[in-house]
Design a protein around this motif. Structure first.
Motif, PDB file in Angstrom:
ATOM      1  N   LYS A 170      -3.670  25.326 -13.725  1.00 55.91           N
ATOM      2  CA  LYS A 170      -3.312  25.247 -12.299  1.00 55.91           C
ATOM      3  C   LYS A 170      -1.833  25.531 -12.073  1.00 55.91           C
ATOM      4  O   LYS A 170      -1.458  26.231 -11.138  1.00 55.91           O
ATOM      5  CB  LYS A 170      -3.663  23.867 -11.739  1.00 55.91           C
ATOM      6  CG  LYS A 170      -3.461  23.766 -10.225  1.00 55.91           C
ATOM      7  CD  LYS A 170      -3.852  22.410  -9.689  1.00 55.91           C
ATOM      8  CE  LYS A 170      -3.770  22.395  -8.177  1.00 55.91           C
ATOM      9  NZ  LYS A 170      -2.442  22.809  -7.661  1.00 55.91           N
ATOM     10  N   LYS A 173      -1.182  29.231 -12.306  1.00 53.68           N
ATOM     11  CA  LYS A 173      -1.623  29.927 -11.102  1.00 53.68           C
ATOM     12  C   LYS A 173      -0.686  29.666  -9.931  1.00 53.68           C
ATOM     13  O   LYS A 173      -0.415  30.557  -9.120  1.00 53.68           O
ATOM     14  CB  LYS A 173      -3.047  29.503 -10.744  1.00 53.68           C
ATOM     15  CG  LYS A 173      -4.119  30.038 -11.684  1.00 53.68           C
ATOM     16  CD  LYS A 173      -5.499  29.596 -11.227  1.00 53.68           C
ATOM     17  CE  LYS A 173      -6.583  30.177 -12.127  1.00 53.68           C
ATOM     18  NZ  LYS A 173      -7.935  29.739 -11.712  1.00 53.68           N
ATOM     19  N   ASP A 174      -0.176  28.436  -9.828  1.00 55.86           N
ATOM     20  CA  ASP A 174       0.711  28.086  -8.715  1.00 55.86           C
ATOM     21  C   ASP A 174       1.999  28.901  -8.728  1.00 55.86           C
ATOM     22  O   ASP A 174       2.541  29.237  -7.669  1.00 55.86           O
ATOM     23  CB  ASP A 174       1.041  26.593  -8.758  1.00 55.86           C
ATOM     24  CG  ASP A 174      -0.114  25.737  -8.262  1.00 55.86           C
ATOM     25  OD1 ASP A 174      -1.025  26.286  -7.617  1.00 55.86           O
ATOM     26  OD2 ASP A 174      -0.100  24.519  -8.519  1.00 55.86           O
ATOM     27  N   THR A 176       2.521  31.902 -10.607  1.00 55.50           N
ATOM     28  CA  THR A 176       2.348  33.356 -10.740  1.00 55.50           C
ATOM     29  C   THR A 176       1.798  33.997  -9.472  1.00 55.50           C
ATOM     30  O   THR A 176       1.798  35.222  -9.361  1.00 55.50           O
ATOM     31  CB  THR A 176       1.399  33.686 -11.911  1.00 55.50           C
ATOM     32  OG1 THR A 176       0.149  33.004 -11.718  1.00 55.50           O
ATOM     33  CG2 THR A 176       2.014  33.275 -13.234  1.00 55.50           C
ATOM     34  N   ARG A 177       1.362  33.207  -8.514  1.00 52.46           N
ATOM     35  CA  ARG A 177       0.798  33.780  -7.294  1.00 52.46           C
ATOM     36  C   ARG A 177       1.848  34.446  -6.408  1.00 52.46           C
ATOM     37  O   ARG A 177       1.518  35.242  -5.536  1.00 52.46           O
ATOM     38  CB  ARG A 177       0.096  32.691  -6.473  1.00 52.46           C
ATOM     39  CG  ARG A 177       1.050  31.633  -5.914  1.00 52.46           C
ATOM     40  CD  ARG A 177       0.294  30.511  -5.224  1.00 52.46           C
ATOM     41  NE  ARG A 177       1.171  29.467  -4.756  1.00 52.46           N
ATOM     42  CZ  ARG A 177       1.777  29.463  -3.578  1.00 52.46           C
ATOM     43  NH1 ARG A 177       1.586  30.473  -2.740  1.00 52.46           N
ATOM     44  NH2 ARG A 177       2.573  28.473  -3.246  1.00 52.46           N
ATOM     45  N   PHE A 178       3.123  34.109  -6.620  1.00 52.66           N
ATOM     46  CA  PHE A 178       4.143  34.627  -5.722  1.00 52.66           C
ATOM     47  C   PHE A 178       4.246  36.145  -5.798  1.00 52.66           C
ATOM     48  O   PHE A 178       4.283  36.817  -4.778  1.00 52.66           O
ATOM     49  CB  PHE A 178       5.505  33.984  -6.031  1.00 52.66           C
ATOM     50  CG  PHE A 178       5.524  32.513  -5.750  1.00 52.66           C
ATOM     51  CD1 PHE A 178       5.359  32.041  -4.466  1.00 52.66           C
ATOM     52  CD2 PHE A 178       5.689  31.603  -6.776  1.00 52.66           C
ATOM     53  CE1 PHE A 178       5.365  30.680  -4.195  1.00 52.66           C
ATOM     54  CE2 PHE A 178       5.695  30.246  -6.524  1.00 52.66           C
ATOM     55  CZ  PHE A 178       5.531  29.785  -5.230  1.00 52.66           C
ATOM     56  N   SER A 179       4.329  36.699  -6.982  1.00 58.55           N
ATOM     57  CA  SER A 179       4.367  38.151  -7.127  1.00 58.55           C
ATOM     58  C   SER A 179       4.596  38.507  -8.583  1.00 58.55           C
ATOM     59  O   SER A 179       5.510  37.977  -9.224  1.00 58.55           O
ATOM     60  CB  SER A 179       5.497  38.768  -6.281  1.00 58.55           C
ATOM     61  OG  SER A 179       5.630  40.134  -6.579  1.00 58.55           O
ATOM     62  N   ASN A 185       6.867  34.316 -15.627  1.00 55.94           N
ATOM     63  CA  ASN A 185       6.105  34.049 -16.837  1.00 55.94           C
ATOM     64  C   ASN A 185       7.089  33.655 -17.924  1.00 55.94           C
ATOM     65  O   ASN A 185       8.225  33.285 -17.628  1.00 55.94           O
ATOM     66  CB  ASN A 185       5.262  35.275 -17.224  1.00 55.94           C
ATOM     67  CG  ASN A 185       6.096  36.544 -17.286  1.00 55.94           C
ATOM     68  OD1 ASN A 185       7.198  36.539 -17.846  1.00 55.94           O
ATOM     69  ND2 ASN A 185       5.596  37.628 -16.709  1.00 55.94           N
TER      70      ASN A 185
END
Length: 295
Positions: A170, A173-174, A176-179, A185
């Protein structure tokens, strides 16, 4: 009561002995710790004298070991430039607008930055308040390419494990969702691409000139406040940064920098000019009514 007496009378010698033993054990289990100052009593007393949750218990317990024979600090008049209400409002609005333009940037240009600017930024951070004015921080300024590369290597080694195992799906995902363009990473090229890497270290304790150990108070929050001023100073100087927490890499970084054992790595801040093609996620900050409560 009569029923109880009849029940006792009906018991045989063995049953009566067992019942008596149970009553005696229960009685001493409940009352003895209080009479002897045992664990239950200490626990109850500790609850009564326990400091508020926002205090650092270690600081309180250790402070008793310190000598309190230091000379008193002299008092001097405080000089304050009084501003009109309109000037205060205008200045606070300008400062807010400058801070609101601050963003985390992960792509840096090769443009150099004067070390004098960095010195002023660190001077600003050094004006921060701190517990007992011990100023429990060190700002290590790294410009040497080999040292920056070594720090990046140990950070990326730990970060890859963090992303794969420690942090959880989670969390990954929180962030890496930005761009994907922001490279959120375990790969951290900005740690060596920025002209300067500021390594923030907090002092778990300090060593006095006479060699004695001086405990620090609230070193975590004191250093955090100083970092807040540091971020503001970076923004005011027209530079950019991104806060990087080197999870599990602090010891290796401290050893690379040859810093003493009382200094613990808190944060990494690459500092420089943004690259001409730098992008940022289109984020919105919470409105005032969501972060402020009036009482």
């Amino acid at each position: 009561m009569g029923v109880f007496v009849e029940l006792i009378a009906s018991l045989g010698a063995i049953e009566l002995s067992i019942l008596t033993a149970i009553i005696v054990i229960v009685f001493f289990a409940v009352t003895q710790p209080w009479r002897s100052g045992g664990a239950s009593e200490r626990s109850a007393v500790e609850k009564l004298i326990r400091p508020p949750e926002d205090l650092e218990v270690d600081d309180i317990s250790k402070s008793a070991d310190n000598d309190h024979d230091e000379e008193s600090v002299a008092r001097i008049p405080y000089h304050h430039d009084k501003l009109s209400d309109s000037d205060m409002l205008a200045r606070s609005q300008r400062f807010y607008e400058q801070m609101n333009a601050r963003r985390s940037v992960r792509v840096f240009s090769k443009q150099t930055v004067s070390i004098d600017i960095i010195k002023n930024i660190v001077r600003t951070a050094g004006t921060s308040p701190s517990g007992a004015h011990l100023q429990p921080w060190t700002f290590a300024i790294v410009s040497n390419a080999e040292v920056k590369s070594a720090i990046r290597k140990v950070v990326e080694e730990e970060e890859e494990i963090n992303y794969a195992k420690r942090m959880g799906e989670k969390w990954v995902k929180d962030v890496t969702r930005f761009s994907p363009q922001d490279s959120i990473n375990w790969i951290k090229p900005y740690l060596e691409e920025a002209p300067y890497l500021i390594v923030v270290l907090k002092h778990a304790y300090q060593i006095k000139p006479n060699g004695e150990r001086q405990e620090t108070y609230y070193n975590e929050i004191s250093t955090s406040i100083a970092v807040g001023l540091l971020l503001a100073a970076i923004q005011m100087a027209g530079l950019v940064t991104v806060t990087t927490t080197p999870l599990n890499a602090g010891l290796a970084i401290r050893q690379i920098l040859d810093r003493p054992a009382n200094e613990k790595v808190s944060l990494l801040l690459p500092v420089g000019h943004p690259a001409s093609d730098a992008t940022i996620p289109d984020l919105k900050r919470k409105p005032l009514e969501e972060i402020m409560q009036l009482f």
